[in-house]
Every structure is written in structure tokens, then in C-alpha cells.
Write a protein that holds these residues in place. Structure first.
Motif, PDB file in Angstrom:
ATOM      1  N   GLU A 367       0.684  -1.214   0.247  1.00  0.00           N
ATOM      2  CA  GLU A 367      -0.027  -0.034   0.033  1.00  0.00           C
ATOM      3  C   GLU A 367       0.935   1.230   0.022  1.00  0.00           C
ATOM      4  O   GLU A 367       0.643   2.074  -1.036  1.00  0.00           O
ATOM      5  N   ALA A 368       1.863   1.215   0.929  1.00  0.00           N
ATOM      6  CA  ALA A 368       2.883   2.208   0.862  1.00  0.00           C
ATOM      7  C   ALA A 368       3.650   2.442  -0.500  1.00  0.00           C
ATOM      8  O   ALA A 368       3.777   3.551  -0.838  1.00  0.00           O
ATOM      9  N   PHE A 370       2.410   1.663  -3.410  1.00  0.00           N
ATOM     10  CA  PHE A 370       1.532   2.408  -4.260  1.00  0.00           C
ATOM     11  C   PHE A 370       1.190   3.663  -3.939  1.00  0.00           C
ATOM     12  O   PHE A 370       1.081   4.473  -5.208  1.00  0.00           O
ATOM     13  N   TYR A 371       1.242   4.040  -2.752  1.00  0.00           N
ATOM     14  CA  TYR A 371       1.219   5.671  -2.545  1.00  0.00           C
ATOM     15  C   TYR A 371       2.306   6.522  -3.147  1.00  0.00           C
ATOM     16  O   TYR A 371       2.039   7.499  -3.758  1.00  0.00           O
ATOM     17  N   LEU A 372       3.505   5.931  -3.076  1.00  0.00           N
ATOM     18  CA  LEU A 372       4.630   6.413  -3.357  1.00  0.00           C
ATOM     19  C   LEU A 372       4.569   6.518  -5.063  1.00  0.00           C
ATOM     20  O   LEU A 372       4.819   7.714  -5.674  1.00  0.00           O
ATOM     21  N   GLN A 373       4.372   5.508  -5.582  1.00  0.00           N
ATOM     22  CA  GLN A 373       4.338   5.465  -7.138  1.00  0.00           C
ATOM     23  C   GLN A 373       3.136   6.296  -7.738  1.00  0.00           C
ATOM     24  O   GLN A 373       3.228   6.968  -8.495  1.00  0.00           O
ATOM     25  N   ALA A 374       1.894   6.573  -6.961  1.00  0.00           N
ATOM     26  CA  ALA A 374       0.786   7.218  -7.313  1.00  0.00           C
ATOM     27  C   ALA A 374       1.203   8.798  -7.222  1.00  0.00           C
ATOM     28  O   ALA A 374       0.665   9.421  -7.785  1.00  0.00           O
ATOM     29  N   ARG A 375       2.432   8.984  -6.486  1.00  0.00           N
ATOM     30  CA  ARG A 375       2.756  10.519  -6.733  1.00  0.00           C
ATOM     31  C   ARG A 375       3.966  10.501  -7.857  1.00  0.00           C
ATOM     32  O   ARG A 375       4.712  11.736  -7.680  1.00  0.00           O
ATOM     33  N   GLY A 376       4.298   9.649  -8.538  1.00  0.00           N
ATOM     34  CA  GLY A 376       5.190   9.643  -9.644  1.00  0.00           C
ATOM     35  C   GLY A 376       6.764   9.382  -9.404  1.00  0.00           C
ATOM     36  O   GLY A 376       7.420   9.313 -10.041  1.00  0.00           O
ATOM     37  N   ILE A 377       6.635   8.505  -8.142  1.00  0.00           N
ATOM     38  CA  ILE A 377       7.914   8.032  -7.946  1.00  0.00           C
ATOM     39  C   ILE A 377       8.176   6.665  -8.397  1.00  0.00           C
ATOM     40  O   ILE A 377       7.438   5.465  -8.271  1.00  0.00           O
ATOM     41  N   ASP A 378       9.233   6.350  -9.205  1.00  0.00           N
ATOM     42  CA  ASP A 378       9.673   5.164  -9.757  1.00  0.00           C
ATOM     43  C   ASP A 378       9.659   3.866  -8.655  1.00  0.00           C
ATOM     44  O   ASP A 378       9.851   4.022  -7.518  1.00  0.00           O
ATOM     45  N   LYS A 379       9.272   2.747  -9.021  1.00  0.00           N
ATOM     46  CA  LYS A 379       8.944   1.815  -8.321  1.00  0.00           C
ATOM     47  C   LYS A 379      10.043   1.391  -7.541  1.00  0.00           C
ATOM     48  O   LYS A 379      10.004   1.128  -6.434  1.00  0.00           O
ATOM     49  N   LEU A 385      13.522   3.593  -0.958  1.00  0.00           N
ATOM     50  CA  LEU A 385      13.156   4.744   0.097  1.00  0.00           C
ATOM     51  C   LEU A 385      12.555   4.151   1.198  1.00  0.00           C
ATOM     52  O   LEU A 385      12.715   4.292   2.085  1.00  0.00           O
ATOM     53  N   LEU A 386      11.441   3.049   0.904  1.00  0.00           N
ATOM     54  CA  LEU A 386      10.923   2.389   2.038  1.00  0.00           C
ATOM     55  C   LEU A 386      11.788   1.501   2.756  1.00  0.00           C
ATOM     56  O   LEU A 386      11.835   1.477   3.982  1.00  0.00           O
TER      57      LEU A 386
ATOM     58  N   GLU B  73       3.390   5.053 -11.734  1.00  0.00           N
ATOM     59  CA  GLU B  73       4.184   6.346 -11.620  1.00  0.00           C
ATOM     60  C   GLU B  73       3.924   7.237 -13.014  1.00  0.00           C
ATOM     61  O   GLU B  73       4.006   8.325 -12.957  1.00  0.00           O
ATOM     62  N   ALA B  76       0.886   9.294 -12.889  1.00  0.00           N
ATOM     63  CA  ALA B  76       0.983  10.328 -12.074  1.00  0.00           C
ATOM     64  C   ALA B  76       2.018  11.277 -12.905  1.00  0.00           C
ATOM     65  O   ALA B  76       1.691  12.547 -12.968  1.00  0.00           O
ATOM     66  N   ARG B  77       3.001  10.982 -13.535  1.00  0.00           N
ATOM     67  CA  ARG B  77       3.671  11.876 -14.233  1.00  0.00           C
ATOM     68  C   ARG B  77       3.080  12.549 -15.478  1.00  0.00           C
ATOM     69  O   ARG B  77       3.281  13.507 -15.940  1.00  0.00           O
ATOM     70  N   PHE B  84      -5.827   9.928  -1.969  1.00  0.00           N
ATOM     71  CA  PHE B  84      -6.604   8.676  -1.372  1.00  0.00           C
ATOM     72  C   PHE B  84      -7.653   8.964  -0.556  1.00  0.00           C
ATOM     73  O   PHE B  84      -7.520  10.037   0.196  1.00  0.00           O
ATOM     74  N   GLN B 105      10.842  13.915 -10.133  1.00  0.00           N
ATOM     75  CA  GLN B 105      10.483  12.778 -11.039  1.00  0.00           C
ATOM     76  C   GLN B 105       9.506  13.080 -12.146  1.00  0.00           C
ATOM     77  O   GLN B 105       9.497  12.926 -13.153  1.00  0.00           O
TER      78      GLN B 105
END
Lengths: 419, 254
Positions: A367-368, A370-379, A385-386, B73, B76-77, B84, B105
């Protein structure tokens, strides 16, 4: 009992031992053969089959002789930004020429120290083996009221030289009100597997403060048993931080005896394992007196086919009222094949204490992620990061800034690239 | 901007969305309403790329691109932002570092220069005002220990920082008191422009007093069963969802 103990395989080790400490050695040898190396089902070693590993990987049980260490090698081994003293060990032997030691602290060969009075041979076969057969011992004494301002970096150069067994033996004494920080880093040279069986005994007097940081990042030739045992007195503090990043099979026995009221013992550990690395942290805190505190946090991230073991024993004796003892072990498994065996073990005989323990084993929080990815951060970066957020909590306990930064960069590099 | 055609999605084999059709153009605000379990949040999640959901049929294009083909990602970009329903607490990751990584990013993807620390901070300060979020909150770990209202405000703050072209607000109003609701809605309204669009997913009409929709759609059993203007939301507020359920269910039995 392992065949190593029942046959003559280990004889060269005892024959290679010097003549000093003859009664201590004799006693330890007797104790060693009485215990034998841990058998397959031995409770304390059941997840870490170190005897079997030695049978398979080590062919020459002679003590490794000192090898050639150059100034250049020492220079390379010192990490960036380090500001402090350097103590060079060459297969366990102090290299004074290559070291830069603080003048206010005494460093000498072991002579009249009460070796075996803290790490007792009867309690563990590897401690017994070391005491019976170590070649070079080092005594470090920090006089009372001496605050060693800068950390002492122990560079332990280890290399098979025909013999594949290295047994460093260190005795550290911190006098009343003394303060000192050690950073131990082992550098494994050569291509051959090495069995390192180290014993460090630490004696912290009244109001002393000792930090002992360790970085285990030797690569997959390392088969290691490390025994660190500490006695601390009234109002004193001892902190151990153990960072394990690689090795073949590593077993860390860390025992802490709180012998005076208002003493504080801290044990922190981080293990980031991949490939087939096996790291086992066995810790033991013995609360013998009232009003003492212990804190323990071990965290692990395990990938590939790596294996981790955590066993945390907290012993609170009947007299040890008002004890505060906290323990936590958290693990993240990144692959189906990685394994962690974790066991908190609390034995509490006093009735007015605060003790807590907890252990968790899980996967990366999807879930965390996905949250980061949904903000545009590469998987991949989000994962890193996590994982770093998880691991970083342990590193925060390293007070020396340069070592802290060094560990942060190693861990970040690992989490970004290797996982 | 967004075109959803006959979208079917399921989770662990259970169909949730059963043929959604929706067109959203730049400058528009669409509200998606519906009773609990109708598939509102699923729609939001599928658009953002949550992996648990499997799209079994249909297509979604966003600015001409196949949205379903993109990793979360990259969505989002491209400019999709999901606020959420339950923002995740991430201990150990500082809000500021997280946001700077995200912003840069996204900028990199859009061919913009990365922001240095100074520029980033001034952008942050500017956007913080929008949702009246406290600097102290942002010096903490991401959402850790935030109240419900603080988490939702942080979502809108992130939205302001990332400047999406399509914002999907998933039950952003749930659990908010009236002050927080006003602040959050204000933020959203100030970010509205002729170039971006908003999808507001909500159970209640209350939020739509503040964020006024151009269109209201009612989702039921995985389909949009009714569409109208903001008056439809008022009607739902007054009469509840039962009359729609009856209408749909009786039509199905005929």
C-alpha cells in the motif's frame, strides 16, 4: 558432537598456542572438549550449523600467521570522513607501526588480565576454543576520568596464511568515568575461506560510557563467530551497534551483564542480507540489580536465499526490581526463499519491572509502495525509499557522525542496487 | 482529456466495475456518487493503477494515451492524481524529501528542470498557503500521526505541488469537520483551471456545496445508471439512493 571435536582435526590449533596463560588455556581446553562444538540439534546453534560449515569449508585448522599489511592498505580501509584513531590488527596481532593510537589509552599484549572472567569458557564452546588457543591477545585500558574524544577504529585485517583460523582476543577496560568509542571493521584479504573466532571482553567501571560499533561486510569468504561480552557497573552505559551486510556464515554472540544500578545497556543491529548469506544474532541481557535499563532493536531485510536468525534473551533476576527492558526485532523478507528465525526469550523473576518485546516479519508494504508510485516516484526508487526508512532507524543510534554517514551510504547503495 | 469506454474490472475474480462509460473534458468537474459498494473507489483505484484490480474489458484513454498500459508512476507523471481515501502513513520517510523526490521525478518526465532545494522550498511555501498546512507537519514523517483532517489536507497539498491535469478525489470529504472541509475545498477550487479537470468521488452531497460539479453521475452495481447536473446531487441528498436502486433493479427484472 561434531567430528571436528571427536577427531584430531583441531589439534594444530592447540599446538599452535603460545605458552602464556597456561592455566586459563588448560581450563578452557578441558571445557571445550567437555562441550564439544555444537551438534546439529544443539538448541543454541540449531539454526546456524557452524560446525558443519567448518567441516565443509575449512581444511587447515592451523592458526593463520600475520600477513603483510601496508600503509596503503590501511589508508584504503579507513572510510571517508573518518576523524579518529586507528588500531590495526593483523590476524589478531596488534600492528603498532601502522596504528595511530591515543596516548592517554594504554594498548599492550594481554598479560595479567583476568581473561575468561567475563566471557566464560564453560558457557560457550567457541569462547572456550578461543581462550584455549588464541595466539595474540590485546589489552586496551582507558584510565579513569579519561574521555577519549575521538573514536578508535579497529581495522581487523584477516587472511588465511596456510592456516585458516584467526582468533582475535581483546580485553577492554574503561575506568571510572571513562568514555570511549570503538568502531570495528574487518577486512578480509585473499581468496581462501577464513574462520574467525573472536572474543572481546569489555569491563565498564562506574559511570563509564563505552560504544562498540561493528561493521561486518567482509564478503562471502567469512565464516565468523564473534563473542562480545560486557560487564558494566553502576551508572555506566554500554552501546553496541552491529551492522551486517555480507558474509558466508556469521554468528554474533553479544552478552551484556548489568551489574550496577542505574546502568544502561543498548544493543542495536541491522542485517541486510542477500545471496546465501547467513547471519545469526544471539543477544543476552542479564539484569542482576535493581534500576537498570536495557534497550534492544534489531532489524533485518532479507533477499534471495539469505537466512537470518535473531534470538534475544532478557534475564531479569529476582533482585532486579524496577528494571526497564525493551526489545524489538523487525524483519522484511524480499523473496520467497529468504528465511528468518526469530525468538524473543524473556525470563523474568522480579515482580516490579517494565519489560516489553515484539517481533514482526513481513513483506514490503504494498500500500505504501503504491502511494509513492501514485505520486510519480519510480517503483525501484520507491522500494529503496521504504526499505531505507525501515533500516535507517537502527543507524540513528550510531553517534559518531562519520561512521553513521558511512553506514548510511553503504546501506543506501545496497538498497538501491542490490535489492 | 479522459475517455472511459465499457470499463470492466474485478478483484480476485469478483467483478466490481461492469461497463463504465465516461468522458471528461478539460475544465470540467465531475462528481461520482453512489451507495456504498457501488464501485466508486474501485473506479478511482483502477484509474490510478492499483495492482489488485484486474481490468477485464474496456479501455481508458488519457490525453490520447492508453492509460491502462502505464505504470502507476507514469500515470502520475502524465498528470493523473489520486487523492487517497485513506492516505498511507509512512514512518521514516520525511514528507519534504518524499515530495521533493516526487516533484522532481514528475518534472523530469515532463521535460522540466529539477528544482533545487531553494526553489523547492519556495514552491512549497506558496502551496502550503492553499490548504493552510503547517510547516511543522511537513517536517514530520509522511502522514505519521497526522489527524484525519491533516492527512486529507496533505493530499490536496501534494496535488498542488504536482500540478496534475486530472485530479481524482476519492472520498476526500469523509471524516472531515466543516472547517477542514472548507479548507480542503478551497484548495481544490483554487487549483481549478480551464486546462485541468476534477473527478470528485463522494457518498454525500455536502462536499458538492463547496466543489460545484458540472456533471453528477450515479454509480450502482458497477455501472453509471444516471447522469445529470448538480441538481441530481441535491435530489439524492433529499431522497437517498433507494429510488435509484429500485428504478435500476426493476428495469433489470422486466
Amino acid at each position: 558432537m561434531s567430528t571436528l571435536t571427536t577427531q584430531d582435526t583441531l589439534t594444530p590449533l592447540f599446538e599452535g598456542a603460545p605458552a602464556d596463560f597456561s592455566s586459563e588455556r588448560a581450563l578452557a581446553k578441558e571445557s571445550f572438549y567437555a562441550q564439544g562444538l555444537p551438534a546439529v540439534k544443539a538448541e543454541e546453534y540449531k539454526f546456524t550449523q557452524i560446525a558443519r560449515k567448518l567441516e565443509k569449508e575449512i581444511s587447515d585448522f592451523n592458526p593463520a600467521k600475520p600477513v603483510s599489511i601496508t600503509e596503503e592498505m590501511v589508508k584504503t580501509a579507513i572510510f571517508e570522513g573518518f576523524d579518529g584513531y586507528v588500531l590495526v590488527l593483523n590476524n589478531g596481532k596488534l600492528e603498532e607501526e601502522l596504528s595511530q593510537l591515543p596516548s592517554e589509552v594504554s594498548f599492550s599484549a594481554l598479560s595479567d588480565q583476568e581473561i575468561g572472567s567475563i566471557a566464560k569458557p564453560v558457557k560457550d564452546a567457541f569462547v572456550a576454543l578461543n581462550q584455549a588457543s588464541f595466539v595474540d591477545g590485546l589489552a586496551v585500558s582507558v584510565p579513569k576520568k579519561t574521555q577519549v574524544e575521538k573514536p578508535i577504529l579497529i581495522l581487523s585485517f584477516t587472511q588465511a596464511s596456510a592456516g585458516q583460523v584467526v582468533q582475535p582476543r581483546i580485553w577492554i577496560e574503561a575506568g571510572d568515568f571513562a568514555e570511549v568509542t570503538f568502531i570495528e571493521k574487518t577486512i578480509l584479504l585473499g581468496e581462501d575461506k577464513v574462520f574467525s573466532n573472536q572474543v572481546v571482553e569489555i569491563k565498564g567501571a562506574i559511570n563509564s560510557k563505552v560504544h562498540y560499533y561493528r561493521l561486518q561486510n567482509e564478503g562471502d569468504q567469512a565464516i565468523e563467530v564473534s563473542n562480545i561480552e560486557t560487564d558494566i557497573q553502576k551508572d555506566s552505559q554500554f552501546t553496541a551497534v552491529t551492522i551486517s551486510l555480507s558474509g558466508d556464515m556469521v554468528r554474533n554472540n553479544l552478552n551484556l551483564n548489568l551489574l550496577g544500578s542505574n546502568s544502561e545497556g543498548n544493543m542495536y543491529g541491522l542485517y541486510l542480507l542477500n545471496d546465501k548469506t547467513h547471519v545469526d544474532n544471539h543477544t543476552n541481557v542479564d539484569h542482576t540489580i535493581p534500576h537498570a535499563e536495557s534497550n534492544e532493536l534489531y532489524k533485518g531485510i532479507l533477499a534471495d536465499q539469505s537466512r537470518g536468525v535473531f534470538n534475544g534473551k532478557i534475564f531479569v533476576r529476582q533482585d532486579a526490581q524496577k528494571t526497564n527492558a525493551f526489545q524489538q526485532n523487525n524483519n522484511i523478507l524480499l523473496s520467497e526463499d529468504a528465511v528468518i528465525n526469530t525468538k524473543p526469550q524473556l525470563e523474568i523473576w522480579a515482580d516490579d519491572v517494565k519489560c516489553s518485546h515484539g517481533c514482526t516479519t513481513g513483506q514490503l508494504d504494498e500500500e505504501a509502495l503504491f502511494y509513492l508510485q501514485a505520486r510519480g516516484i519510480d517503483k525501484t526508487q520507491a522500494k529503496g525509499l521504504l526499505l531505507y526508512a525501515f533500516a535507517g532507524e537502527v543507524l540513528e543510534h550510531i553517534e559518531d557522525e562519520s561512521f553513521h554517514n558511512y553506514c548510511v551510504s553503504l546501506v543506501q547503495e545496497r538498497l538501491g542496487s542490490k535489492f | 482529456m479522459l475517455s472511459i469506454k465499457n470499463l470492466h474490472a474485478s478483484i480476485e475474480g469478483t467483478p466490481i466495475l461492469r461497463g463504465i462509460n465516461l468522458e471528461v473534458k478539460a475544465g470540467e468537474v465531475h462528481a461520482i456518487m453512489g451507495p456504498n459498494g457501488s464501485g466508486k473507489s474501485t473506479l478511482a483505484s483502477v484509474l490510478a493503477g492499483r495492482e489488485e484490480y484486474e481490468v477485464t474489458e474496456g479501455e481508458v484513454t488519457f490525453k490520447g494515451k492508453d492509460l491502462l498500459d502505464l505504470a502507476p508512476e507514469d500515470r502520475a507523471r502524465e498528470g493523473v492524481f489520486l487523492a487517497f481515501q485513506y492516505p498511507v502513513e509512512i514512518p521514516g520517510v520525511s514528507s519534504t524529501n518524499f515530495l521533493r523526490t516526487a516533484v522532481n521525478q514528475v518534472r523530469e518526465y515532463r521535460g522540466l528542470e529539477a528544482l533545487d532545494a531553494v526553489k523547492f522550498l519556495s514552491l512549497m511555501k506558496e502551496k502550503m498557503k492553499l490548504v493552510e498546512i503547517d510547516q511543522k507537519l511537513l517536517s514530520r514523517a509522511l502522514n505519521e500521526g497526522f489527524s484525519g483532517g491533516e492527512k486529507k489536507r496533505n493530499e490536496i497539498f501534494q496535488m498542488a505541488m504536482l500540478e496534475p491535469s486530472l485530479s481524482i478525489l476519492d472520498e476526500t470529504d469523509s471524516g472531515l469537520d466543516i472547517d477542514a472541509l472548507r479548507i480542503v475545498s478551497n484548495g481544490v477550487n483554487q487549483l481549478k483551471s480551464a486546462d485541468n479537470a476534477t473527478i470528485v468521488v463522494t457518498h454525500y452531497q455536502r462536499l458538492l456545496d463547496y466543489i460545484v460539479p458540472d456533471y453528477v453521475h450515479v454509480l450502482y452495481k458497477g455501472r453509471i445508471v444516471k447522469s445529470g447536473t448538480k441538481e441530481l446531487a441535491l435530489e439524492l441528498e433529499e431522497k437517498g439512493y433507494d429510488w435509484i436502486k429500485e428504478e435500476v433493479d426493476s428495469a433489470a427484472t422486466v
